[in-house]
Design a protein around this motif. Structure first.
Motif, PDB file in Angstrom:
ATOM      1  N   THR A  93       0.859  -1.328  -0.025  1.00 13.77           N
ATOM      2  CA  THR A  93       0.272  -0.248  -0.056  1.00 13.77           C
ATOM      3  C   THR A  93       0.738   1.616   0.056  1.00 13.77           C
ATOM      4  N   LEU A  94       2.006   1.201   0.512  1.00  9.86           N
ATOM      5  CA  LEU A  94       3.255   2.320   1.083  1.00  9.86           C
ATOM      6  C   LEU A  94       3.722   2.288  -0.575  1.00  9.86           C
ATOM      7  N   VAL A  95       3.930   1.137  -0.824  1.00 11.08           N
ATOM      8  CA  VAL A  95       5.354   1.420  -1.966  1.00 11.08           C
ATOM      9  C   VAL A  95       3.829   2.322  -3.267  1.00 11.08           C
ATOM     10  N   SER A  96       2.486   1.590  -3.529  1.00 14.44           N
ATOM     11  CA  SER A  96       1.606   2.330  -4.491  1.00 14.44           C
ATOM     12  C   SER A  96       1.385   3.739  -4.101  1.00 14.44           C
ATOM     13  N   GLN A  97       1.932   4.365  -2.880  1.00 12.81           N
ATOM     14  CA  GLN A  97       1.840   5.535  -2.912  1.00 12.81           C
ATOM     15  C   GLN A  97       2.615   6.346  -3.608  1.00 12.81           C
TER      16      GLN A  97
END
Length: 191
Positions: free
Chosen positions: A148-152
């Protein structure tokens, strides 16, 4: 020099090329997150920078045809460009710097990408790889990084572009400083 990137988890990411996103519109990080989650089972990233996509298994498992086609295009672009240019992008023999995620307490942290991962991500951005492919590459390289963080972060990297990422890489990678309670603010720094 500090670069601040602004974007939201649910709002479309601006600055993303049509080649690298979904249905010709802006990629949004919810879709990127979902696609990257799906691709984890079918992608392999090799130390020479090439990637392998198991399209046959993905199709058999009912993965969306559009995602399969985009990922096959990414595989072809990445692998043929490395073969033609002998690109440094994925050569992992000597990679100054560190690659990790580190929480600094509370709601802030640092995503560190070593020289090789930074070059690989910049290379993928340059050739127009899809956001989900880039998210998968970072997540495969830094196992502890939440998708989720990497997607952002990838949304911000796509908006900033390969040149900005390369500018901050002084041969030993980059740090990306983030505030989890304010995901629209990201600052780059050199390792």
């Amino acid at each position: 020099m500090v670069v601040v990137l602004a974007f939201s988890l649910v709002a479309p990411v601006s600055g993303v090329s049509a080649e690298s996103n979904y249905s010709g519109g802006d990629a949004n990080s919810d879709q990127v997150y979902q696609d990257a989650q799906i691709l984890q089972d079918y992608l392999t990233f090799h130390s020479n920078g090439k990637m392998t996509f198991d399209a046959e298994s993905a199709e058999k498992d009912g993965v969306r045809a559009e995602l399969i086609k985009q990922t096959e295009r990414d595989e072809q672009k990445i692998n043929s460009s490395i073969e033609e240019n002998g690109a440094k992008a994925g050569v992992l023999a000597s990679c100054p710097g560190v690659s990790k995620i580190e929480w600094a307490g509370g709601f802030s942290g640092i995503l560190a990408m070593d020289d090789c991962l930074t070059d690989q991500v910049a290379y993928y951005l340059t050739i127009g790889a899809a956001a989900a492919t880039i998210v998968s590459a970072i997540s495969a390289y830094i196992k502890a990084a939440p998708i989720t963080l990497v997607s952002q972060i990838v949304g911000g990297l796509m908006a900033a572009g390969a040149a900005t990422l390369s500018l901050h890489n002084e041969g030993s990678g980059v740090y990306l400083y983030f505030e989890a309670n304010s995901p629209q603010d990201f600052d780059f720094g050199s390792q």
